[in-house]
Write an enzyme that holds these catalytic residues in place. Structure first.
Site, mmCIF file in Angstrom:
data_model
loop_
_atom_site.group_PDB
_atom_site.id
_atom_site.type_symbol
_atom_site.label_atom_id
_atom_site.label_comp_id
_atom_site.label_asym_id
_atom_site.label_seq_id
_atom_site.Cartn_x
_atom_site.Cartn_y
_atom_site.Cartn_z
ATOM 1 N N ASN A 27 -13.413 53.253 24.133
ATOM 2 C CA ASN A 27 -13.426 52.704 25.496
ATOM 3 C C ASN A 27 -14.655 53.134 26.292
ATOM 4 O O ASN A 27 -15.493 53.895 25.823
ATOM 5 C CB ASN A 27 -12.131 53.074 26.227
ATOM 6 C CG ASN A 27 -12.003 54.575 26.432
ATOM 7 O OD1 ASN A 27 -13.003 55.296 26.456
ATOM 8 N ND2 ASN A 27 -10.791 55.049 26.571
ATOM 9 N N ILE A 28 -14.751 52.639 27.510
ATOM 10 C CA ILE A 28 -15.966 52.836 28.310
ATOM 11 C C ILE A 28 -16.246 54.312 28.591
ATOM 12 O O ILE A 28 -17.396 54.705 28.735
ATOM 13 C CB ILE A 28 -15.907 52.062 29.648
ATOM 14 C CG1 ILE A 28 -14.670 52.441 30.470
ATOM 15 C CG2 ILE A 28 -15.945 50.562 29.420
ATOM 16 C CD1 ILE A 28 -14.731 51.961 31.921
ATOM 17 N N CYS A 71 -9.635 42.940 24.173
ATOM 18 C CA CYS A 71 -9.514 44.404 24.219
ATOM 19 C C CYS A 71 -8.431 44.673 25.239
ATOM 20 O O CYS A 71 -7.314 44.181 25.082
ATOM 21 C CB CYS A 71 -10.851 45.043 24.582
ATOM 22 S SG CYS A 71 -11.721 44.255 25.943
ATOM 23 N N SER A 72 -8.716 45.393 26.318
ATOM 24 C CA SER A 72 -7.695 45.539 27.341
ATOM 25 C C SER A 72 -7.835 44.414 28.356
ATOM 26 O O SER A 72 -6.989 43.535 28.442
ATOM 27 C CB SER A 72 -7.809 46.904 28.018
ATOM 28 O OG SER A 72 -7.605 47.915 27.059
ATOM 29 N N GLY A 90 -10.616 42.480 28.452
ATOM 30 C CA GLY A 90 -11.389 41.401 27.851
ATOM 31 C C GLY A 90 -12.706 41.144 28.537
ATOM 32 O O GLY A 90 -13.194 40.016 28.532
ATOM 33 N N TRP A 91 -13.292 42.185 29.128
ATOM 34 C CA TRP A 91 -14.610 41.933 29.721
ATOM 35 C C TRP A 91 -15.662 42.938 29.257
ATOM 36 O O TRP A 91 -16.803 42.832 29.647
ATOM 37 C CB TRP A 91 -14.544 41.876 31.245
ATOM 38 C CG TRP A 91 -13.835 43.036 31.916
ATOM 39 C CD1 TRP A 91 -13.962 44.336 31.612
ATOM 40 C CD2 TRP A 91 -12.915 42.954 33.000
ATOM 41 N NE1 TRP A 91 -13.181 45.090 32.428
ATOM 42 C CE2 TRP A 91 -12.524 44.257 33.301
ATOM 43 C CE3 TRP A 91 -12.391 41.888 33.741
ATOM 44 C CZ2 TRP A 91 -11.613 44.547 34.331
ATOM 45 C CZ3 TRP A 91 -11.496 42.181 34.773
ATOM 46 C CH2 TRP A 91 -11.109 43.500 35.052
ATOM 47 N N ASP A 92 -15.278 43.910 28.449
ATOM 48 C CA ASP A 92 -16.272 44.858 27.949
ATOM 49 C C ASP A 92 -16.471 44.692 26.434
ATOM 50 O O ASP A 92 -17.380 44.032 25.998
ATOM 51 C CB ASP A 92 -15.856 46.291 28.258
ATOM 52 C CG ASP A 92 -15.907 46.582 29.746
ATOM 53 O OD1 ASP A 92 -16.870 46.143 30.384
ATOM 54 O OD2 ASP A 92 -14.976 47.221 30.270
ATOM 55 N N ARG A 93 -15.570 45.290 25.682
ATOM 56 C CA ARG A 93 -15.697 45.212 24.227
ATOM 57 C C ARG A 93 -15.634 43.775 23.740
ATOM 58 O O ARG A 93 -16.318 43.395 22.800
ATOM 59 C CB ARG A 93 -14.577 46.030 23.575
ATOM 60 C CG ARG A 93 -14.816 47.504 23.722
ATOM 61 C CD ARG A 93 -13.593 48.297 23.327
ATOM 62 N NE ARG A 93 -12.666 48.439 24.448
ATOM 63 C CZ ARG A 93 -11.740 49.402 24.537
ATOM 64 N NH1 ARG A 93 -11.625 50.264 23.561
ATOM 65 N NH2 ARG A 93 -10.952 49.478 25.576
ATOM 66 N N ARG A 140 -20.048 48.609 36.174
ATOM 67 C CA ARG A 140 -20.562 49.276 34.979
ATOM 68 C C ARG A 140 -21.963 49.834 35.193
ATOM 69 O O ARG A 140 -22.334 50.857 34.631
ATOM 70 C CB ARG A 140 -20.593 48.297 33.800
ATOM 71 C CG ARG A 140 -19.246 47.772 33.359
ATOM 72 C CD ARG A 140 -18.383 48.840 32.725
ATOM 73 N NE ARG A 140 -17.062 48.295 32.423
ATOM 74 C CZ ARG A 140 -15.979 48.526 33.172
ATOM 75 N NH1 ARG A 140 -16.050 49.316 34.224
ATOM 76 N NH2 ARG A 140 -14.823 48.002 32.829
#
Lengths: 594, 655
Positions: B272-273, B335-336, B338-341, B381
């Site tokens: 995660n981030i 992902c969680s 849906g905007w990062d990974r 981010r």
């Protein structure tokens, strides 16, 4: 270590100089890759070949391959006849299953090879092994090394590449401070030195002999390179025989003073001892040691912390474990680190850089030695010269550099490589020359346009370091080499210089007047994947870019030509049309950087 | 109100730690500017406030009070300010300036604000997502454009225009969106024309331990059916399994294969981030070390885990690429939220699948689609505003690095070069252009970014010659079609050109890429010359007939660069040999007297040809933060810097 029995357990035997050969050699492992006819021809011409059919080569990358194994006096050759995996037991470990014999070869070029075959008639089985043993280790079997039987004729005689007199002349020697002495003409002063030596003018041959008595193996300080402008010099020698009692030699002190005096620009002399200071001190117990600054006035001693041949050998052994056959995926970087290979490369390069800097920026002469002055010293002087003198960065210049600093000054190739010698555990083996070539490669990475040769040239040189196809790297010294080798063998440079195109770096621009100072930072050194991991098919580049380089350069060259043609035409026409034309534009800017 | 200056400030060279230049520090509304006053020519270092990552005041010494400024583009500046009080003031001001509270304070709103409104508006149309979907062949008989999210009423973090399977009815979309985190229902990201397989993306389902949603199941079924050649699809959860399971306790989680007919579920395990943020931090510590030992560097690099994370993203991209191109199976990625990974994985897969995304314009489109339009939270981010430090993470940095790693493996497959990626990275943080402001399309529309700010893409397009990879081969079989990269750990390298961008001692002395770019440029100029000569000959012929001299006009056709003085050649000279022990200062060549401009290095490429455009982005260190670079200031202010006076950290001379 040699298991001559074909037991049911794996019997590995050492393939010390097993005659491997240049890059097309990939073909015998991956038969789909075509191999050059030239080398195939070798197979026919020089073999009383012994061939075994139905042999399985257990390739670590693609699994078991069935084919024909041929052993000649030059090499082992495996030709795959069938790639369908159906014929083989599912498990590769089947090699040790009942009724099969297997044997492994440990190669000098990082590979280990394993072959297996069904029990065959005793006679053939025995003979394969025997022939292999015989031809892999000819020296141990009283046979001539293959180079003496090769006899290929090339357009150029590679033995003419290096002429000591001519090279010194190129450097402007002899001059008012340095003379060429004949004292070692018959290798009487020092049997590991070349016959041609350059020494200070005001030191007589008699004095040289007294200095030789004070230097290990008689390897007195002699000139390797002189700066064309400042007259600062790089000189090389072995350690002084100081011993525990701190013995001194007036002659040696006077001699070093003479080296310093030969350079009017500086009143200092730097002595670079390649060893870690602890090792240098330990050498006193054996009668050796290092120059004390009390005895040698105006001299400053610097230790470069480069480790000895045993440490280097161990480091390469670990590196091989890490990279061959397969790379363990986790902890790649820390595994690589644990080999210390790059650390050693860094220290060697850093040492050479300090030498080059002292000569170049400090205009100060330097003396370089280690213990005997034929391993680390050769690395350091040749790398420093490569940085200082653009001539050595050409293909022919590099050959001169190797012939001079390595071959003529007695780097003990026979001992370090063990050509044809089955005794692979010999403590004299060490990858000293390999490290040097690695350092050169690191420099070519940082200065991609400064070297006339390409990576393939370096890899080829290393392949023939072990191959014994050419006479170049045979023997330990000029004295051992001089009588027989040039007459009866072919020089590697004959082969290389007959097809220079293949070894030329398309990006090369002749900037011979420049000194290269590579960055010796960890961030800048990398593992030479193209050499150490080249057997791994996964490491082959996805896209070869060299062809692209050539295309881009060719296009420019063509355009340049056409522009020049038109330019000429324009000028002619303008002139004929009685107009002044445009003199301002008459110089083609392109010409300035061709 | 912040306009103030401090004199007698020293700027320490962080690479060698030895050299320092003395000058005046100015704080303006948008930049920190350091003007050296010792050298004859003015050397300036500009740092955009929005690029400042942290400002650290260190214990003061006898010589003054040190202030360490770390930037988001990995520049590190160490100032020493004589008076503690001044240092305190600068510190406070900088903290304030670098962390604005409101979007309106960001640089993009003041950058070149007076340009023509209409031009600016038009520039934004350069990248058009509708055109991108129709390039993919959409809408078609399998996929349709849905109006469901117009006015952002279903998901306020999604774009207004979304593509869904033809059979997905509004109730199914609505139902599915209610069963997904933040309403981010499954929708199309990339459509592979050749075999109708599609990459879809969403957020995690709100499944908890046992919850089901019929509409969501129907939605996935519709995706399966929209790919006529297959009877199942992959659902790729990019999280580590443990994280996904933990989410179940919060009523979220992942799809249960039993509930969804015809799915194959797959975890890929990208961290995660927070893990990524810490990993970058560790790697930067390693990359900042001045004289790292072998073991410190390699072990530090490995234990930072950074390259492992990059590998995980590429691996996931490879998995999806295989599913789409080789198996012809559609994939849903989440992902969680849906905007990062998810954005990383979908866009890496797109680059692998489609050669278009390996072109300059293609990468711009891809970033607009998978990142900007799908609501990657750039403001959070990248910390554009004074926000929660826990939201900060180098997610898009990792995507750019993945592309770089691929371009290293496939040097002829990408139209753009490393500099393009570094420039994008720079401007993702710089806030100079409006593209990456805000967290989603809704926010951006409300801010009126297209009316008030400039688009980065047009700027990059205008300067595209700087970003072309000379090795690119659009016609070659290997560069077309699907890329199949190696993903063993040793295939991933440390990207020094980005992370050590400003440490010029660390860069190679010669770069093949720059050399080839110069050759390319030269080739182009030769072509122009050729044309010019041909014209000339024509004219001479005419002259001979008409006796009219047209010559002078012809010379204007010669490329302007030739006119620039050769003193330009000093670019790239600014390397110090400092990165090895024992040697201080400059190493010099004996030939200096003869060729002063080329004394230190081999610079075989034609210097005269190098146009120092966008000097802040050159990777070879002509960015000026210390005195060594002074040489490159010999060149007169060139056209580019005059045009673009606002570009940060530019050094140009005011002779």
């Amino acid at each position: 270590m040699l298991h001559s029995h074909f037991s049911k357990s794996h019997s590995y035997y050492q393939k010390n100089t097993f005659k491997t050969w240049v890059c097309p050699s990939l073909s015998y492992l991956w038969p789909t890759v075509g191999y050059s006819d030239q080398w195939d021809d070798l197979n026919k011409r020089f073999s009383p070949p012994l061939t075994a059919k139905d042999v399985t080569y257990i390739c670590p990358y693609i699994g078991a391959l069935r084919g024909t194994l041929t052993v000649t006096n030059y090499r082992l050759f495996f030709k795959c006849t069938d790639r369908s995996e159906d014929h083989f037991p599912a498990k590769i470990g089947g090699a040790s299953s009942r009724g099969e014999v297997s044997y492994g070869l440990v190669c000098k070029d990082i590979r280990n090879l394993r072959f297996a075959h069904k029990q065959m008639e005793d006679s053939l089985r025995k003979s394969i092994f025997e022939v292999l043993m015989k031809f892999a280790f000819p020296v141990s079997n009283g046979l001539p090394i293959f180079a003496f039987e090769y006899g290929q004729v090339y357009p150029e005689n590679g033995w003419k590449v290096y002429d000591a007199q001519a090279e010194y002349k190129r450097q402007g020697l002899p001059n008012e401070s340095w003379r060429i002495t004949k004292v070692n003409d018959h290798y009487e002063l020092c049997d590991t030195y070349p016959s041609t030596l350059v020494v200070p003018v005001n030191i007589s041959d008699e004095e040289l002999k007294r200095v030789a008595a004070f230097r290990a193996k008689g390897r007195i300080p002699v000139l390797s390179w002189i700066h064309p402008e400042s007259q600062a010099t790089v000189t090389r020698c072995s350690q002084p025989m100081v011993g525990v009692n701190g013995k001194r030699s007036k002659d040696d002190e006077k001699y070093l003073q003479a080296i310093m005096d030969a350079n009017a620009q500086s009143h200092k002399l730097f002595i670079f001892d390649a060893r870690p200071s602890v090792n240098a001190a330990a050498n006193k117990m054996k009668g050796g040691g290092y120059e004390s600054e009390d005895a040698y006035q105006n001299a400053e001693l610097v230790f470069l912390d480069i480790h000895n041949i045993h440490v280097m050998r161990e480091s390469l052994r670990k590196l091989k474990e890490v990279v061959y056959p397969n790379i363990e995926e986790s902890h790649w970087l820390s595994n690589l680190e644990s080999t210390h290979w790059l650390e050693h490369i860094k220290l060697i390069l850093a040492g050479a850089l300090r030498i080059a800097d002292k000569v170049e920026s400090g205009k100060t002469s330097v003396v370089v030695h280690c213990s005997d002055g034929w391993d680390r010293t050769a690395q350091l002087t040749s790398l420093a010269m490569l940085m200082l003198d653009g001539h050595y960065r050409t293909i022919r210049g590099f050959q001169v550099l190797l012939e001079k600093e390595w071959l003529s000054f007695g780097h003990r190739f026979q001992l370090r490589i063990g050509h044809g010698d089955k005794n692979h555990t010999d403590a004299d083996r060490s990858p000293v020359f390999l490290q040097f070539i690695d350092c050169v490669w690191q420099m070519t990475r940082q200065f991609p346009a400064a070297f006339e040769f390409n990576e393939y040239f370096l890899v080829t040189t290393l392949d023939h370091l072990y191959s014994c196809l050419f006479g170049t790297f045979l023997c330990n010294s000029e004295q051992q080499r001089v009588k027989e080798v040039p007459k009866k063998t072919v020089s590697l440079w004959a082969y290389i210089n007959s097809q220079l195109e293949e070894f030329t770096n398309p990006l090369y621009v002749n900037y011979s007047n420049h000194v290269l100072f590579p960055v010796v930072s960890m961030r800048h050194l990398e593992l030479w994947v193209g050499y150490y991991i080249r057997w791994n098919p996964r490491m082959r580049p996805q896209e070869p870019v060299h062809q692209r380089y050539k295309e881009l350069l060719a296009k420019r060259a063509e355009l340049q030509k056409r522009v020049e043609e038109l330019q000429r035409e324009v000028t002619n026409r303008s002139a004929s049309s009685e107009r002044a034309g445009s003199p301002t534009r008459s110089i083609t800017p392109v010409q300035t950087f061709v | 109100m912040f306009n103030r200056n401090v004199e007698n400030v020293r700027l320490i060279d962080t690479v060698t730690s030895r050299r320092a230049s003395v000058g005046t520090l100015y704080l303006t509304a948008t930049h920190t500017i350091f003007v050296e006053n010792e050298t004859e020519i003015l050397t300036e270092t500009w740092v955009l406030h929005s690029l400042v990552f942290s400002v650290e005041k260190q214990a003061s010494t006898t010589t003054g009070c040190p202030l360490l400024v770390r930037c988001k583009n990995f520049q590190v500046l160490q100032f020493v300010i004589p008076q503690e009080r001044d240092c305190h003031d600068v510190h406070v001001s900088l903290l304030h300036l670098s962390r604005p509270e409101h979007y309106e304070e960001l640089y993009c709103f003041s950058y070149n604000a007076n340009s023509d409104r209409e031009d600016r508006r038009k520039a934004w149309d350069f990248i058009n997502l509708k055109a991108e979907y129709s390039r993919m062949g959409l809408p078609n008989h399998l996929w349709k454009l849905t109006p469901a999210n117009h006015h952002y009423k279903v998901s306020d973090t999604y774009p207004a225009d979304l593509y869904v399977p033809k059979s997905a009815t509004p109730p199914v979309i609505m139902g599915s969106s209610k069963f997904r985190s933040r309403g981010r229902f499954p929708t199309l990201s990339y459509y592979y024309k050749e075999n109708h397989a599609a990459i879809c993306r969403s957020s995690q389902p709100l499944s908890g331990f046992s919850a089901r949603c019929l509409e969501d199941e129907q939605m996935l079924e519709a995706i399966v059916r929209s790919n006529p050649r297959s009877d199942f699809m992959y659902v790729v959860d990019t999280r580590p399994k443990l994280n996904a399971m933990a989410n179940r306790a919060a009523g979220k989680g992942y799809e249960n294969e039993d509930n969804y007919s015809n799915i194959k579920f797959h975890f890929v395990g990208i961290e995660n981030i927070h893990v990524m943020r810490n990993s970058l931090q560790k790697m930067l510590e390693v990359s900042e070390a001045h004289f790292p030992s072998m073991s410190y560097f390699l072990e530090g690099l490995e234990s930072s885990g950074w390259l492992k994370h990059i590998k995980a993203v590429v691996d996931a991209g490879v998995f999806i690429t295989k599913a789409i191109a080789e198996e012809g199976i559609s994939v849903l990625v989440h992902c969680s939220d849906g905007w990062d990974r998810t954005a990383q994985v979908c866009s890496v897969a797109s680059v692998l699948l489609d050669p278009y995304y390996r072109t300059l314009k293609g990468l711009m489109v891809l970033i607009e689609r998978d990142w900007v339009s799908f609501g990657h939270k750039f403001s959070h981010r990248n910390n554009h505003l004074n926000g929660d430090p826990k939201e900060v993470s180098p997610v898009i940095d990792q995507f750019l690095e993945c592309v770089w790693q691929l371009s290293e493996q496939f040097p002829c497959a990408f139209e753009y070069n490393e500099r393009f990626l570094i420039t994008i990275h720079h401007h993702v943080y710089s806030c100079q252009y409006g593209n990456f402001i805000g967290n989603n399309q809704k926010e951006r529309t409300e801010l009126g970014l297209q009316e008030k700010t400039h688009s980065l893409w047009t700027y990059l397009w205008k300067n595209r010659t700087d970003y072309i990879n000379p090795l690119y081969r659009p016609d070659h079989s290997q560069t077309q079609g699907v890329l199949r990269p190696l993903t063993a750990p040793y295939c991933f390298k440390f990207w020094g050109a980005l992370y050590n961008r400003f440490d010029r001692g660390i860069h190679p002395r010669q770069s093949v890429m720059e050399y080839l770019m110069a050759i390319r440029e030269e080739t182009q100029q030769l072509e122009e010359q050729l044309a010019s000569h041909e014209m000339k000959i024509l004219n001479v012929e005419k002259q001979q007939k008409k006796s009219v001299n047209l010559e002078t006009n012809m010379f204007d056709r010669s490329p302007a660069v030739w006119a620039s003085p050769p003193s330009n050649s000093s670019v790239g000279l600014a390397n110090t040999p400092g990165d090895y022990s024992g040697l201080g200062g400059f190493l010099k060549s004996p030939y200096q007297q003869k060729e002063p401009e080329n004394s230190l290095l081999i610079l075989p490429w034609p210097q005269e040809l190098r146009k120092p455009t966008d000097p802040d982005l050159s990777t070879n260190g002509d960015d000026q933060e210390s005195g060594i670079a002074g040489l490159s200031c010999l060149s007169p202010p060139n056209e580019e810097s005059a045009k673009d006076p606002d570009s940060d950290e530019t050094a140009y001379s005011a002779a």
